[in-house]
Design an enzyme around this catalytic site. Structure first.
Site, PDB file in Angstrom:
ATOM      1  N   GLU A  63      -4.864 -10.548   7.770  1.00 16.71           N
ATOM      2  CA  GLU A  63      -3.718 -10.473   8.550  1.00 16.71           C
ATOM      3  C   GLU A  63      -3.580 -11.573   9.703  1.00 16.71           C
ATOM      4  OE1 GLU A  63      -1.879  -7.970   7.109  1.00 16.71           O
ATOM      5  OE2 GLU A  63      -0.582  -7.394   8.752  1.00 16.71           O
ATOM      6  N   LYS A  80      -5.350  -0.513  10.159  1.00 20.29           N
ATOM      7  CA  LYS A  80      -4.178  -1.360   9.534  1.00 20.29           C
ATOM      8  C   LYS A  80      -3.605  -1.961  10.494  1.00 20.29           C
ATOM      9  CE  LYS A  80      -0.610  -0.806   6.074  1.00 20.29           C
ATOM     10  NZ  LYS A  80       0.640  -1.386   7.100  1.00 20.29           N
ATOM     11  N   LYS A  91     -10.010   2.490   0.995  1.00 15.46           N
ATOM     12  CA  LYS A  91     -10.075   1.643  -0.182  1.00 15.46           C
ATOM     13  C   LYS A  91     -11.229   2.157  -1.046  1.00 15.46           C
ATOM     14  CE  LYS A  91      -8.004  -2.469   1.705  1.00 15.46           C
ATOM     15  NZ  LYS A  91      -8.430  -3.832   2.257  1.00 15.46           N
ATOM     16  N   LEU A 104       0.923  -1.020  -0.021  1.00 12.48           N
ATOM     17  CA  LEU A 104       0.156  -0.189   0.092  1.00 12.48           C
ATOM     18  C   LEU A 104       0.746   1.066   0.047  1.00 12.48           C
ATOM     19  CD1 LEU A 104      -2.481  -0.970   2.817  1.00 12.48           C
ATOM     20  CD2 LEU A 104      -3.084  -0.760   0.379  1.00 12.48           C
TER      21      LEU A 104
END
Ligand code: IVH
Length: 691
Positions: free
Chosen positions: A176, A118, A292, A83
């Site tokens: 993740e 994140k 996004k 990213l």
């Protein structure tokens, strides 16, 4: 002799145990897989010869796992991306503006974006075939990861079967793997009690726990998983990011409940602020928020720049800081001769990572901050970038603190003068450079190290240590020498040098041979030309197609040929800086000699065009006039994605001109040369099948 064998076996076992720990527990391998295998092979041979030396805990007696004791590599069907980062509200505003411009949206047209924390863990790709877990793989370098299927099956959050009826034929769920802070602290307590490794932070402990040789160990570790993306999909169950997340949730994959669908810049920033306030109370580490673009058709059109999607942004939180003492200042000579002063620090924990080096950037930076040896300084670490010194705590300056004198000569044995760069505008830049170029051993070594590095020639077993040694011994002076090493080994007798054996030498030569065939983009990147990074190298490779035409163009460029310059200028992602850099690189006989020697030793493959069979693959296209259904940038990106090279000027080599209203001289020239011309609608019609 027997005694020697016993001693050698013990040494090998100790070294293998050390590297196992680096690899499995600390996620910090120090040697390549090939070197590791060489140790194991040597130990096996010794044990075969002297069976009495076998011990039950010898690494050769391990069962299960990959033959080498490491994870097999797997290629991702769809690459795993990274990213782009932003830090300020302006960065986020800029991101949205770029999306709007690229898609040619009216100012009033709303853009929906998803926003989610994140998480600081490691990304994982889970492949489900007909709803059943078939493979789990780590990200690796994005193209190739490690097969950790057996371990992934032992993570509680990861299902063996998708929930619900009629699962897709193929579905790759990405997300993740992480460890909660509380679980991490608890695990560390247990580790201490058992006298085992203590992890530095939850990220390391998650990585270490996932990459265990024994799946039982993974099963005992409190790993969690959150889904946020996908890879290969045989069908798409939704047409928005948000819809996809809801679908994943319904199929039984945990997603982050804090995620939100936002409709404006203000909503994004408000979300970022909220999450930042919650950060300290969350039970997992996060380092920012990810935005996004919600519509998947827009995501597709936006595509990528290098490895970063144009449709996403990581809005990072401010970096973590700490204070510590500067014990020394040393100079590092980079590949291009830039001298970077580095502060050697009393080790300090900065947000979970121990920092003992921090960059001081350049001479001016040291002067501005007035950093002295002995000073207490603030250091900052942001994401994975190199920590830097931010400032001095003057009130803590000891009387013996001593200013650093930036040298006038390079620390290399040649002691060549150090010069300041001059910018295009004629001003002195802050960068000091050793003027020795490739005569400076530091630069040569850095060059060689870059050359063999993972993203360049990727030669296993030729690490920093070996390069230094080979250079010192005079065995390798330039890249081509790497490929003649085996031929010269009669004289060199590498296997007789400390740290090498028959097996490791054989492996090394095999690794070199394996790279004798190389893609054009890697070849160009490996040359280490200033301003030619991976993305630029890829553009050059696609633009020129073959090594011969690249080399010829560079020859012309160096000779001041205006047409060659123009052709280059028209290529995607190439600007003045790169042109200047290529021109000066190829004007230097030392460099051209090096390139030509190398080209004689290796086989350079023509540039890869995307695999999709599109009607414009391999063609050279020129856009001219106004486009109405998309922006010029989007058209260019689309053409490139489908394997075409986009040029700025019409010539005999042009295959197709796409002309909109108000097309001028380029259209005339195309007609004169008999080049095929389409209007925008015809062009899109042509690509209908392949988009
Ligand atoms: S999206 C475009 N979403 O950040 C798809 N990544 O800096 C790329 N990460 O490798 C990933 N949380 O390990 C995405 N909500 C999130 C994420 C996330 C953490 C990590 C991921 C990725 C890295 C990129």
């Amino acid at each position: 002799m027997k005694h020697d064998a016993a001693a050698r076996a013990a040494e090998l076992r100790a070294r293998i145990a050390h590297h196992d720990r680096q690899y499995y527990e600390l996620d910090r391998p120090e040697i390549s897989d090939a070197d590791y295998d060489a140790l194991l092979t040597e130990l096996r041979a010794l044990e075969r010869e002297h069976p009495q030396l076998i011990t039950p805990d010898s690494p050769t007696q391990r069962v299960g796992g990959a033959p080498s004791g490491r994870f097999p590599k797997v290629r991702h069907a769809v690459p795993m991306l990274s990213l782009a980062n932003g830090f300020t509200p302006e960065d986020v505003g800029g991101f949205i503006d770029r999306v709007r411009r690229f898609l040619k949206l009216d100012a009033g047209e709303p853009i929906e974006l998803t926003a989610e924390p994140k998480i600081d863990g490691l990304s994982l790709s889970l492949r489900y075939e007909r709803g059943v877990l078939a493979r789990g793989a780590t990200r690796g370098d994005g193209t190739e990861g490690e097969d950790v299927t057996a371990n992934v099956r032992r993570v509680a959050d990861i299902r063996e079967r998708m929930r619900g009826h009629g699962p897709p034929e193929v579905c790759e769920v990405r997300g993740e793997v992480y460890m909660t802070r509380s679980a991490f602290l608890e695990l560390n307590e247990e580790q201490v009690a058992a006298g085992r490794t203590v992890f530095a932070n939850p990220r390391n402990s998650a990585a270490g726990s996932l990459r265990q040789l024994d799946p039982e160990v993974t099963a005992s570790r409190p790993l969690r998983f959150l889904a946020y993306a996908w890879g290969e999909m045989s069908e798409m169950p939704a047409d928005t990011q948000w819809g996809m997340m809801q679908w994943l949730e319904r199929r039984g994959f945990p997603t982050n409940p804090l995620s939100r669908l936002c409709r404006s810049l203000d909503e994004l920033l408000a979300f970022h602020h909220e999450i930042e306030l919650q950060r300290a109370t969350l039970d997992y580490d996060i380092d920012g928020v990810v935005y996004k673009v919600n519509r998947l058709d827009w995501q597709r059109r936006l595509g990528f720049v290098g490895r970063d999607p144009r449709w996403a942004l990581a809005h990072k939180f401010p970096a973590q800081k700490a204070t510590t003492v500067v014990n020394a200042i040393e100079l590092q000579v980079g590949r291009t001769g830039a001298l970077t002063p580095v502060a050697k620090l009393a080790p300090v924990n900065v947000g979970g990572v121990v920092v003992s080096n921090a960059t001081l950037h350049n001479e001016d930076y040291i002067r501005e901050l007035d950093v002295r040896i002995g000073d207490t300084v603030t250091v900052q670490r942001a994401g994975d970038v190199i920590p830097q010194v931010l400032g001095v705590l003057l009130e803590r300056r000891p009387p013996h603190a001593r200013p650093f004198k930036f040298p006038k000569t390079c620390p290399c044995p040649l002691a060549t003068p150090v010069v300041r760069d001059v910018t295009a505008a004629g001003k002195e830049s802050a960068v000091s450079r050793c003027s020795g170029e490739l005569a400076c051993p530091h630069q040569r070594i850095e060059h060689l190290r870059h050359f063999v590095s993972r993203r360049a020639f990727d030669i296993e077993g030729l690490g920093e240590k070996q390069i230094n040694l080979f250079y010192e011994q005079g065995w390798i002076k330039e890249p081509a020498d790497i490929f003649t090493l085996a031929r010269r080994n009669e004289e060199i007798r590498l296997e007789q040098h400390e740290g090498f054996g028959e097996v490791s030498v054989r492996n090394l030569f095999a690794a070199v041979e394996a790279r004798r065939t190389i893609s054009l983009e890697r070849f160009i990147f490996a040359l280490g030309i200033r301003h030619v990074g991976e993305t630029t190298a890829r553009s050059l490779a696609r633009g020129y197609g073959t090594y011969e035409s690249f080399r010829e163009a560079c020859r012309q460029l160096a000779g001041g040929d205006a047409e060659a310059r123009q052709e280059l200028d028209a290529m995607d992602q190439i600007g003045e800086t790169v042109i200047e850099s290529l021109t000066s690189y190829f004007s230097e006989p030392h460099n051209t000699g090096m390139v030509d020697h190398l080209a004689r030793e290796v086989r350079i493959l023509a540039a890869e065009r995307p695999a999709t069979a599109s009607p414009i693959a391999g063609k050279t296209i020129v856009f001219t006039g106004r486009l109405e259904q998309m922006t010029r940038d989007e058209a260019k990106a689309l053409a490139e994605r489908l394997g075409a090279a986009v040029s700025g000027s019409v010539s005999k080599k042009t295959d197709l001109v796409v002309a909109g209203p108000e097309a001028g001289s380029k259209l005339t020239k195309a007609n004169d040369l008999g080049v095929k011309v389409l209007d925008e609608s015809q062009f899109l019609e042509l690509l209908k099948e392949s988009r």
